[in-house]
Design a protein around this motif. Sequence first.
Motif, mmCIF file in Angstrom:
data_model
loop_
_atom_site.group_PDB
_atom_site.id
_atom_site.type_symbol
_atom_site.label_atom_id
_atom_site.label_comp_id
_atom_site.label_asym_id
_atom_site.label_seq_id
_atom_site.Cartn_x
_atom_site.Cartn_y
_atom_site.Cartn_z
ATOM 1 N N GLU A 1 81.218 -5.144 18.343
ATOM 2 C CA GLU A 1 80.172 -5.399 17.362
ATOM 3 C C GLU A 1 78.784 -5.195 17.961
ATOM 4 O OE1 GLU A 1 83.731 -8.063 16.447
ATOM 5 O OE2 GLU A 1 82.547 -7.588 18.243
ATOM 6 N N MET A 2 78.597 -5.699 19.183
ATOM 7 C CA MET A 2 77.309 -5.533 19.848
ATOM 8 C C MET A 2 77.058 -4.061 20.197
ATOM 9 S SD MET A 2 75.511 -8.294 20.064
ATOM 10 C CE MET A 2 75.441 -10.065 20.377
ATOM 11 N N VAL A 3 78.077 -3.348 20.632
ATOM 12 C CA VAL A 3 77.894 -1.934 20.978
ATOM 13 C C VAL A 3 77.525 -1.128 19.741
ATOM 14 C CG1 VAL A 3 79.107 0.139 21.765
ATOM 15 C CG2 VAL A 3 79.300 -1.988 23.058
ATOM 16 N N ALA A 4 78.148 -1.420 18.601
ATOM 17 C CA ALA A 4 77.788 -0.728 17.365
ATOM 18 C C ALA A 4 76.312 -0.970 17.023
ATOM 19 C CB ALA A 4 78.684 -1.188 16.221
ATOM 20 N N ALA A 5 75.859 -2.220 17.177
ATOM 21 C CA ALA A 5 74.457 -2.526 16.920
ATOM 22 C C ALA A 5 73.550 -1.832 17.928
ATOM 23 C CB ALA A 5 74.237 -4.040 16.967
ATOM 24 N N ALA A 6 73.974 -1.778 19.210
ATOM 25 C CA ALA A 6 73.175 -1.128 20.245
ATOM 26 C C ALA A 6 73.026 0.363 19.973
ATOM 27 C CB ALA A 6 73.805 -1.357 21.616
ATOM 28 N N ARG A 7 74.068 0.989 19.471
ATOM 29 C CA ARG A 7 73.964 2.411 19.141
ATOM 30 C C ARG A 7 72.963 2.643 18.027
ATOM 31 N NH1 ARG A 7 80.518 3.424 19.556
ATOM 32 N NH2 ARG A 7 80.567 3.774 21.829
ATOM 33 N N ASP A 8 72.953 1.758 17.045
ATOM 34 C CA ASP A 8 71.959 1.865 15.978
ATOM 35 C C ASP A 8 70.556 1.641 16.522
ATOM 36 O OD1 ASP A 8 73.905 2.373 14.084
ATOM 37 O OD2 ASP A 8 74.022 0.288 13.390
ATOM 38 N N THR A 9 70.417 0.659 17.398
ATOM 39 C CA THR A 9 69.103 0.350 17.957
ATOM 40 C C THR A 9 68.590 1.493 18.820
ATOM 41 O OG1 THR A 9 69.647 -2.003 17.984
ATOM 42 C CG2 THR A 9 67.815 -1.299 19.370
ATOM 43 N N ALA A 10 69.477 2.086 19.622
ATOM 44 C CA ALA A 10 69.072 3.163 20.531
ATOM 45 C C ALA A 10 68.658 4.414 19.782
ATOM 46 C CB ALA A 10 70.218 3.474 21.489
ATOM 47 N N GLY A 11 69.205 4.619 18.594
ATOM 48 C CA GLY A 11 68.821 5.781 17.806
ATOM 49 C C GLY A 11 69.409 7.066 18.351
ATOM 50 N N ALA A 12 68.701 8.157 18.091
ATOM 51 C CA ALA A 12 69.224 9.497 18.419
ATOM 52 C C ALA A 12 68.767 10.000 19.775
ATOM 53 C CB ALA A 12 68.814 10.478 17.329
ATOM 54 N N GLY A 13 68.202 9.147 20.602
ATOM 55 C CA GLY A 13 67.722 9.591 21.906
ATOM 56 C C GLY A 13 68.839 9.772 22.904
ATOM 57 N N SER A 14 68.465 9.793 24.179
ATOM 58 C CA SER A 14 69.431 10.062 25.244
ATOM 59 C C SER A 14 70.231 8.827 25.656
ATOM 60 C CB SER A 14 68.701 10.618 26.473
ATOM 61 O OG SER A 14 67.742 9.676 26.947
ATOM 62 N N ALA A 15 69.817 7.632 25.232
ATOM 63 C CA ALA A 15 70.525 6.416 25.639
ATOM 64 C C ALA A 15 71.881 6.345 24.964
ATOM 65 C CB ALA A 15 69.697 5.185 25.290
ATOM 66 N N ARG A 16 72.848 5.748 25.702
ATOM 67 C CA ARG A 16 74.208 5.584 25.196
ATOM 68 C C ARG A 16 74.590 4.114 25.272
ATOM 69 N NH1 ARG A 16 77.509 7.526 29.113
ATOM 70 N NH2 ARG A 16 75.788 7.585 30.630
ATOM 71 N N ALA A 17 75.542 3.720 24.433
ATOM 72 C CA ALA A 17 76.125 2.383 24.500
ATOM 73 C C ALA A 17 77.628 2.528 24.384
ATOM 74 C CB ALA A 17 75.581 1.486 23.394
ATOM 75 N N GLU A 18 78.354 1.832 25.261
ATOM 76 C CA GLU A 18 79.805 1.944 25.304
ATOM 77 C C GLU A 18 80.433 0.568 25.466
ATOM 78 O OE1 GLU A 18 80.790 4.545 28.521
ATOM 79 O OE2 GLU A 18 79.756 6.286 27.656
ATOM 80 N N VAL A 19 81.648 0.425 24.949
ATOM 81 C CA VAL A 19 82.428 -0.785 25.159
ATOM 82 C C VAL A 19 83.053 -0.719 26.544
ATOM 83 C CG1 VAL A 19 84.390 -2.161 24.368
ATOM 84 C CG2 VAL A 19 82.923 -1.004 22.698
ATOM 85 N N GLY A 20 82.894 -1.781 27.312
ATOM 86 C CA GLY A 20 83.469 -1.804 28.651
ATOM 87 C C GLY A 20 83.391 -3.184 29.268
ATOM 88 N N ASP A 21 84.164 -3.379 30.315
ATOM 89 C CA ASP A 21 84.233 -4.662 31.018
ATOM 90 C C ASP A 21 83.309 -4.630 32.224
ATOM 91 O OD1 ASP A 21 85.877 -7.285 31.462
ATOM 92 O OD2 ASP A 21 85.820 -6.269 33.405
ATOM 93 N N LEU A 22 82.446 -5.626 32.314
ATOM 94 C CA LEU A 22 81.468 -5.687 33.394
ATOM 95 C C LEU A 22 82.136 -5.730 34.760
ATOM 96 C CD1 LEU A 22 78.331 -7.954 33.397
ATOM 97 C CD2 LEU A 22 79.802 -7.890 35.391
ATOM 98 N N VAL A 23 83.171 -6.539 34.901
ATOM 99 C CA VAL A 23 83.837 -6.684 36.205
ATOM 100 C C VAL A 23 84.498 -5.374 36.614
ATOM 101 C CG1 VAL A 23 85.640 -7.903 37.467
ATOM 102 C CG2 VAL A 23 84.153 -9.163 35.892
ATOM 103 N N ASP A 24 85.180 -4.715 35.685
ATOM 104 C CA ASP A 24 85.794 -3.428 35.997
ATOM 105 C C ASP A 24 84.739 -2.416 36.430
ATOM 106 O OD1 ASP A 24 88.268 -4.429 35.362
ATOM 107 O OD2 ASP A 24 88.342 -3.515 33.368
#
Length: 269
Positions: free
Chosen positions: A67-90
């Motif tokens: 849910e947070m990654v979906a919101a982050a993708r909307d927030t980041a817009g069409a620029g070069s930034a990416r948002a992905e689902v992942g585990d911090l420890v991994d």
Amino acid sequence: MSAGWDPGHYTRYAAERDRPFAELMARVPELQPRRVVDLGCGPGHGVRWLADRWPGADVLGLDSSPEMVAAARDTAGAGSARAEVGDLVDWARGGPDEGEVDLLVTTATLQWVPGHLALLPDLVGRLRPGGVLAMTVPGNMGEPSHTLRRELAAQPRYAAHLAGVASPSAHDPADYLRVLSAAGCEVDAWETTYLHVLDPAGEDPDPVFTWVSATGARPTRQALPPGLREGFADELRAALRAAYPRTDAGVVLPFRRVFAVATRGSASG
């Protein structure tokens, strides 16, 4: 974390939640980063800021919540930034995303990682020599906003449902200074206590409950079955209302935050 997170609820107090990020970044040394990673990026406000600050950098936001990654993708817009689902420890321990990072940012996330002091050398190891780890965590676990939740959750009618539920925990600035220095970093560590004035207009009878139910109390509430969940919420509302009475200014929530900016030396890792 197994809890589902609600970006809309989390950003109800966006200005107060974003302020520590801005003050953390103000203490980061001058950089020209090629690769920037925001661990626990949440709804992506930091990802957007980082991409705007360094438009030529590869900026990645990582969060365990779809849910947070979906919101982050909307927030980041069409620029070069990416948002992905992942585990911090991994990610910290290698994972599928290899390569050195110039700037690693994590805000209000490590408190959810059990034993995260032991993870800090791994995070430093993902930095290039001269790279920077900038981190902040809540330091208010001894305040009523947390202690009342823990006391209520320990009552037998609730405790039977809450074994193993995530609960935030953090350390003092001196602890982060010690561990990051031992990992070969030059460290700037400090703390700040904010006095957040919530709901000055008097529209929300329980603004501290609104705050904590988006963050620290959310996994506890979600783990409870219907019926008990509503009872727990009602009891917590009443306890927080008594602990944080309304003033002429609004409801004041003291909130301690702990910060560290660590620059990796050439001999670390």
